[in-house]
Motif scaffolding. Sequence first.
Motif, mmCIF file in Angstrom:
data_model
loop_
_atom_site.group_PDB
_atom_site.id
_atom_site.type_symbol
_atom_site.label_atom_id
_atom_site.label_comp_id
_atom_site.label_asym_id
_atom_site.label_seq_id
_atom_site.Cartn_x
_atom_site.Cartn_y
_atom_site.Cartn_z
ATOM 1 N N MET A 233 0.835 -1.203 0.000
ATOM 2 C CA MET A 233 0.000 0.000 0.000
ATOM 3 C C MET A 233 0.871 1.255 0.000
ATOM 4 S SD MET A 233 -1.073 2.625 2.138
ATOM 5 C CE MET A 233 -0.976 2.032 3.821
ATOM 6 N N ILE A 234 1.890 1.280 0.841
ATOM 7 C CA ILE A 234 2.767 2.452 0.928
ATOM 8 C C ILE A 234 3.494 2.665 -0.399
ATOM 9 C CG2 ILE A 234 4.845 3.390 2.040
ATOM 10 C CD1 ILE A 234 3.869 1.917 4.614
ATOM 11 N N ARG A 235 4.008 1.593 -0.978
ATOM 12 C CA ARG A 235 4.710 1.716 -2.267
ATOM 13 C C ARG A 235 3.757 2.177 -3.371
ATOM 14 N NH1 ARG A 235 7.994 -2.911 -0.202
ATOM 15 N NH2 ARG A 235 6.312 -4.348 -0.771
ATOM 16 N N GLY A 236 2.476 1.838 -3.215
ATOM 17 C CA GLY A 236 1.498 2.203 -4.235
ATOM 18 C C GLY A 236 1.041 3.647 -4.177
ATOM 19 N N ILE A 237 1.227 4.314 -3.030
ATOM 20 C CA ILE A 237 0.752 5.699 -2.913
ATOM 21 C C ILE A 237 1.876 6.730 -2.871
ATOM 22 C CG2 ILE A 237 -1.396 5.046 -1.759
ATOM 23 C CD1 ILE A 237 -0.129 5.984 0.873
ATOM 24 N N GLN A 238 3.075 6.331 -2.388
ATOM 25 C CA GLN A 238 4.151 7.323 -2.290
ATOM 26 C C GLN A 238 4.565 7.770 -3.689
ATOM 27 O OE1 GLN A 238 7.312 5.350 -0.128
ATOM 28 N NE2 GLN A 238 8.020 4.201 -1.909
ATOM 29 N N GLY A 239 4.825 9.032 -3.806
ATOM 30 C CA GLY A 239 5.134 9.595 -5.114
ATOM 31 C C GLY A 239 3.901 10.107 -5.832
ATOM 32 N N ILE A 240 2.719 9.657 -5.394
ATOM 33 C CA ILE A 240 1.459 10.116 -5.969
ATOM 34 C C ILE A 240 0.771 11.091 -5.014
ATOM 35 C CG2 ILE A 240 -0.804 9.401 -6.847
ATOM 36 C CD1 ILE A 240 0.435 6.650 -7.440
ATOM 37 N N ILE A 241 0.808 10.753 -3.714
ATOM 38 C CA ILE A 241 0.154 11.561 -2.679
ATOM 39 C C ILE A 241 1.161 11.847 -1.569
ATOM 40 C CG2 ILE A 241 -1.781 11.648 -1.045
ATOM 41 C CD1 ILE A 241 -3.085 9.395 -2.686
ATOM 42 N N PRO A 242 1.218 13.063 -1.042
ATOM 43 C CA PRO A 242 2.092 13.355 0.104
ATOM 44 C C PRO A 242 1.770 12.436 1.288
ATOM 45 C CG PRO A 242 1.313 15.395 -0.852
ATOM 46 C CD PRO A 242 0.560 14.287 -1.540
ATOM 47 N N LEU A 243 2.827 12.033 1.992
ATOM 48 C CA LEU A 243 2.670 11.035 3.041
ATOM 49 C C LEU A 243 3.394 11.471 4.309
ATOM 50 C CD1 LEU A 243 2.977 7.214 2.561
ATOM 51 C CD2 LEU A 243 4.346 8.320 4.326
ATOM 52 N N THR A 322 13.928 10.866 -0.603
ATOM 53 C CA THR A 322 14.704 11.841 -1.383
ATOM 54 C C THR A 322 14.032 12.216 -2.697
ATOM 55 O OG1 THR A 322 16.004 10.029 -2.358
ATOM 56 C CG2 THR A 322 16.903 11.102 -0.393
ATOM 57 N N ALA A 323 13.085 11.400 -3.166
ATOM 58 C CA ALA A 323 12.439 11.676 -4.459
ATOM 59 C C ALA A 323 10.976 12.060 -4.328
ATOM 60 C CB ALA A 323 12.568 10.456 -5.372
ATOM 61 N N PHE A 324 10.324 11.627 -3.242
ATOM 62 C CA PHE A 324 8.891 11.851 -3.085
ATOM 63 C C PHE A 324 8.602 12.767 -1.897
ATOM 64 C CE2 PHE A 324 8.757 7.178 -4.556
ATOM 65 C CZ PHE A 324 8.847 7.557 -5.888
ATOM 66 N N LYS A 325 7.402 13.341 -1.902
ATOM 67 C CA LYS A 325 6.953 14.152 -0.759
ATOM 68 C C LYS A 325 6.432 13.207 0.326
ATOM 69 C CE LYS A 325 5.883 18.509 -3.065
ATOM 70 N NZ LYS A 325 6.536 18.200 -4.351
ATOM 71 N N ALA A 326 7.360 12.750 1.139
ATOM 72 C CA ALA A 326 7.022 11.789 2.192
ATOM 73 C C ALA A 326 8.039 11.903 3.314
ATOM 74 C CB ALA A 326 7.023 10.368 1.630
ATOM 75 N N PHE A 327 7.538 12.004 4.543
ATOM 76 C CA PHE A 327 8.433 12.038 5.702
ATOM 77 C C PHE A 327 7.758 11.357 6.885
ATOM 78 C CE2 PHE A 327 5.744 15.687 6.402
ATOM 79 C CZ PHE A 327 5.683 15.879 7.775
ATOM 80 N N THR A 328 8.562 10.880 7.807
ATOM 81 C CA THR A 328 8.039 10.164 8.971
ATOM 82 C C THR A 328 8.879 10.478 10.200
ATOM 83 O OG1 THR A 328 9.432 8.213 8.556
ATOM 84 C CG2 THR A 328 7.246 8.231 7.541
ATOM 85 N N VAL A 329 8.273 10.298 11.373
ATOM 86 C CA VAL A 329 9.011 10.427 12.633
ATOM 87 C C VAL A 329 8.659 9.255 13.540
ATOM 88 C CG1 VAL A 329 9.320 12.927 12.592
ATOM 89 C CG2 VAL A 329 7.226 11.972 13.587
ATOM 90 N N GLN A 330 9.647 8.860 14.355
ATOM 91 C CA GLN A 330 9.442 7.763 15.289
ATOM 92 C C GLN A 330 8.705 8.224 16.548
ATOM 93 O OE1 GLN A 330 10.614 4.046 15.319
ATOM 94 N NE2 GLN A 330 8.783 4.605 16.465
ATOM 95 N N TYR A 331 8.857 9.493 16.888
ATOM 96 C CA TYR A 331 8.247 10.022 18.107
ATOM 97 C C TYR A 331 6.820 10.515 17.828
ATOM 98 C CZ TYR A 331 10.142 14.276 15.905
ATOM 99 O OH TYR A 331 10.467 15.268 15.015
#
Length: 364
Positions: A233-243, A322-331
């Motif tokens: 699911m994540i691979r299918g949406i990243q690069g298409i929708i900000p995450l 580095t290529a898509f609008k996607a970022f995450t945090v552990q906290y």
Amino acid sequence: MTKRILLLEDGTCFTGTAIGADKETVGEVVFNTGMTGYQETITDPSYCGQIITFTYPLVGNYGINRDDFESIQPVAKGIVVKEAAEFPSNWREQMSLDAFLKEKGIPGIAGIDTRKLTKMIRKEGTLKGMLASEKKDREVLLHHLKAVRLLTDQVSQVSPSKAFTSPGEGKRVVLVDYGVKSSILKELNKRHCHVTVVPHHTTAEEILSMHPDGVMLSNGPGDPKDVPEALDMIRGIQGIIPLFGICLGHQLFALANGGDTFKMKFGHRGANHPVKEIATGRVDFTAQNHGYSVTEKSLLGTDLEVTHVELNDGTIEGLAHTAFKAFTVQYHPEANPGPSDVNYLFDQFIDMMEIEREGKHRHA
């Protein structure tokens, strides 16, 4: 006062006073270092299957109120405290900790040396434990404890079975619920987002058919490798929708992009963890609750870069693609319980969705 024991899988036994529900329970014994926020902690779905030890010596002194729930039905297995306040005092207080635990069917133990227990967990790692009546044969209990298998795939137990919406007039966000804290939903609602909360097994195609402006991957309990359906699911949406991902969502994002995760010795659970943002050198104090972490070496050769690190042990606390609008945090930037230093990340997510929408309009 009824006596109760906390029996650990190595045979160590603590004797104390029974609080909460009159029942026997088995779970993974962990500790939380927060000085406040016990109600949010107990009702956090990420504690599914765990017996929570509070290191702060007095718990329950401001009672339980209607506003600080992170879920309707807590899924923690048990509570361990040095002292449980019998007569809480606070203008919002509606019941005592003991009454709340009884109402929710959660057993607890008070009056034991939580400092000693915490030092044991720090040395040995998280341990399987049992709360039981002092009157029962300990050899029989220990045999049973060793035979019991701890919960796996906890996400399927706390994720909703059907999607639902929390209406708003702003950005349309799909929130994938792996065991979401209600504070995350509140932060999105505060920013006027129209949120559709979907089950953990929702596919990329189903999410894309909703035409959201952004997707959020929530926190949740257990081992990220128990949720393999999330990776496609994540691979299918990243690069298409900000995450934007938080906690378990951060770990799943790493796995989906070629990274790996490992079980920590005793995890991070508390409201005082210093995290450094690599790009700016800024240090924030954060609320955390996780027993797994992303393996740094596994990110070599991937499209992920480390954005944040934990200053106490150097573990990874943030990632960006580095290529898509996607970022995450552990906290936990939603800050309940804990400091509110980092809830600006929700604004960063809003800005990312706005930039993406403006870019699509320019190219339309």
